[in-house]
Design an enzyme around this catalytic site. Structure first.
Site, PDB file in Angstrom:
ATOM      1  N   HIS A  21      95.102 -43.072  18.359  1.00  0.00           N
ATOM      2  CA  HIS A  21      94.536 -43.774  17.304  1.00  0.00           C
ATOM      3  C   HIS A  21      95.470 -43.893  16.118  1.00  0.00           C
ATOM      4  CE1 HIS A  21      91.994 -43.180  13.592  1.00  0.00           C
ATOM      5  NE2 HIS A  21      91.553 -44.160  13.914  1.00  0.00           N
ATOM      6  N   GLU A  53      97.623 -46.740  16.743  1.00  0.00           N
ATOM      7  CA  GLU A  53      97.196 -47.999  16.420  1.00  0.00           C
ATOM      8  C   GLU A  53      97.137 -48.297  14.941  1.00  0.00           C
ATOM      9  OE1 GLU A  53      92.877 -49.036  14.668  1.00  0.00           O
ATOM     10  OE2 GLU A  53      92.650 -48.107  16.420  1.00  0.00           O
ATOM     11  N   HIS A  54      96.828 -47.407  14.081  1.00  0.00           N
ATOM     12  CA  HIS A  54      97.200 -47.600  12.815  1.00  0.00           C
ATOM     13  C   HIS A  54      98.327 -47.997  12.231  1.00  0.00           C
ATOM     14  CE1 HIS A  54      93.324 -45.839  10.357  1.00  0.00           C
ATOM     15  NE2 HIS A  54      92.982 -45.871  11.762  1.00  0.00           N
ATOM     16  N   GLU A  59      89.501 -40.083   7.072  1.00  0.00           N
ATOM     17  CA  GLU A  59      88.994 -40.763   7.957  1.00  0.00           C
ATOM     18  C   GLU A  59      88.117 -39.816   8.713  1.00  0.00           C
ATOM     19  OE1 GLU A  59      89.455 -43.672  11.787  1.00  0.00           O
ATOM     20  OE2 GLU A  59      90.575 -43.748  10.159  1.00  0.00           O
TER      21      GLU A  59
END
Length: 423
Positions: free
Chosen positions: A66, A69-70, A141
């Site tokens: 993840h 991905e960012h 987040e």
């Protein structure tokens, strides 16, 4: 490119494999006014352990896929997300436990944006400073997700159902785990999994199939084809880890998720089991099911109740959830109804109606370029052909549903996760 015809669906898909191992699927629809492209790798939140170049095992912190991905949108020339938006398309990305995908949708500039997409995903650029900054962003987040009851009730269920499988692991990781991620970690994982032979490119809409292949060949060149070998942990026992878990959060009515731990589909049977699992869930949890009406009339559930089938490499499960003032009673009633249907049989008329409705829903799903590309990619990673679903549906009988109910929906395979008011 090879031309794959699906007469039952009136669909044609073009497919090829580049010399670097990249599979490309194009669903050309000249009548559409827009285009969609999806570039994905078979690498997600559950892929925490893999073999390095020297054959030794490498363990990585939770949340790397993840985090990666960012960070992939950062390039030496600037932010690719902003550049593509300025070029007239809507770009985005997401990470699941087993896949990371990057995509865009638009009505103009398809070839220019496809080049941008392929370039930034295949050419990583990280600095220690940018990684540290992203740790703060993703940390916020994660904290927001931890305050979300619907997020927490799901992960509680996964932790209750599974003993070893990394489906237990949160895709975004934890604040503590992402603090261990460095630029070197990201480069190492990108090099291991973002390889053409471990990726797939799907495009749909008013696009020319051969141009998609030509651009991919031009931009990606001759990269390494195979991905790293991964380890998903020890063998998973059939029984759940814990039958009941709960915690208190800011909810007015208890929130719950009920899960039945199933068996991973044999190789080549994943799509068929997905369709069968969906039908079984419709028999138990949909508003057309007798159980739904009884639970609703008794005040045990409300309109939030629903369920479905899900699977990942090495695991598969049925689940249902919503709000209820007595989640344990709901679980008891579901187990009772599943047992009855497994013994006495499923009503043939209702089965046929639900089967037709499920088939119609999948056909309508093909109207979405986005859904079509996502499903083509996921099926490719599973070694299957998504557009063969009409034949899969034909092969599914009522007795298959009854057998799944008997094998999966029993107490030893059931777990209940509850978020109680409070906290």
């Amino acid at each position: 490119m090879d031309k794959l015809n699906y007469a039952a669906l009136r669909e044609t898909v073009y497919h090829c494999v580049l010399p670097n191992g990249l599979n490309i699927y194009v669903d050309a629809r000249p009548e559409y006014g827009k285009q969609f492209a999806f570039f994905a790798t078979r690498y997600g939140g559950m892929n925490l352990r893999f073999r390095g170049e020297d054959a030794s095992w490498i363990d990585t912190p939770q949340g790397v896929a993840h985090f990666l991905e960012h960070k992939m949108f950062d390039t030496q020339e600037g932010n690719a997300l902003q550049r593509m938006a300025a070029q007239g398309v809507d770009p985005n990305a997401y990470t699941t436990p087993s896949m990371t995908g990057y995509f865009f949708e638009g009505v103009q500039g398809f070839e220019e944006n496809l080049r941008t997409l392929l370039s930034f995903v295949s050419q990583p650029w990280f600095t220690p400073e940018s990684v540290e900054k992203e740790q703060g962003i993703i940390g916020q987040e994660i904290r927001m997700c931890e305050d979300d009851p619907s997020h927490e009730v799901y992960y509680q269920l996964m932790e209750a159902m599974y003993v070893n499988h990394p489906i237990r692991v949160r895709v975004a990781g934890t604040v503590e785990s992402i603090a261990k991620i460095t630029a070197d970690t990201l480069y190492q994982c990108h090099g291991a999994f973002y390889r053409p032979g471990n990726m797939v490119l799907c495009a749909a809409g008013s696009v020319e199939p051969q141009r998609v292949a030509d651009i991919a060949r031009e931009v990606l060149g001759q990269g390494p084809t195979s991905a790293a070998v991964t380890d998903l942990g020890q063998a998973e026992p059939p029984e759940v880890s814990s039958r009941y878990v709960q915690r208190a959060m800011a909810v007015s009515i208890p929130l719950f998720e009920l899960g039945f731990k199933g068996k991973p589909a044999p190789k080549g049977e994943g799509l068929r089991q997905q369709l069968l699992g969906g039908l079984v869930c419709d028999m138990l949890f949909s508003s057309s099911a007798p159980l739904y009406s009884r639970l609703y009339e008794q005040g045990l559930i409300n309109a939030s109740f629903g369920g479905g089938y899900d699977s990942l490499p090495g695991c598969a499960y049925l689940m249902a959830g919503g709000e209820s003032r007595d989640p344990q009673r709901v679980m008891e009633e579901v187990l009772k109804e599943a047992g009855r249907l497994g013994r006495e049989g499923i009503d043939q008329t209702l089965w046929d109606r639900l089967k037709k409705a499920a088939y119609g829903s999948m056909v309508r799903q093909l109207n979405s370029l986005e859904d079509t590309c996502f499903e083509l990619a996921q099926a490719h990673f599973n070694g299957e052909d998504f557009l063969s679903f009409p034949q899969c549906f034909q092969s599914i009988e009522r007795s298959d549903g009854e057998a799944m109910l008997r094998a999966w929906c029993e107490e030893g395979r059931a777990a209940l996760s509850v978020i109680q008011p409070g906290g």
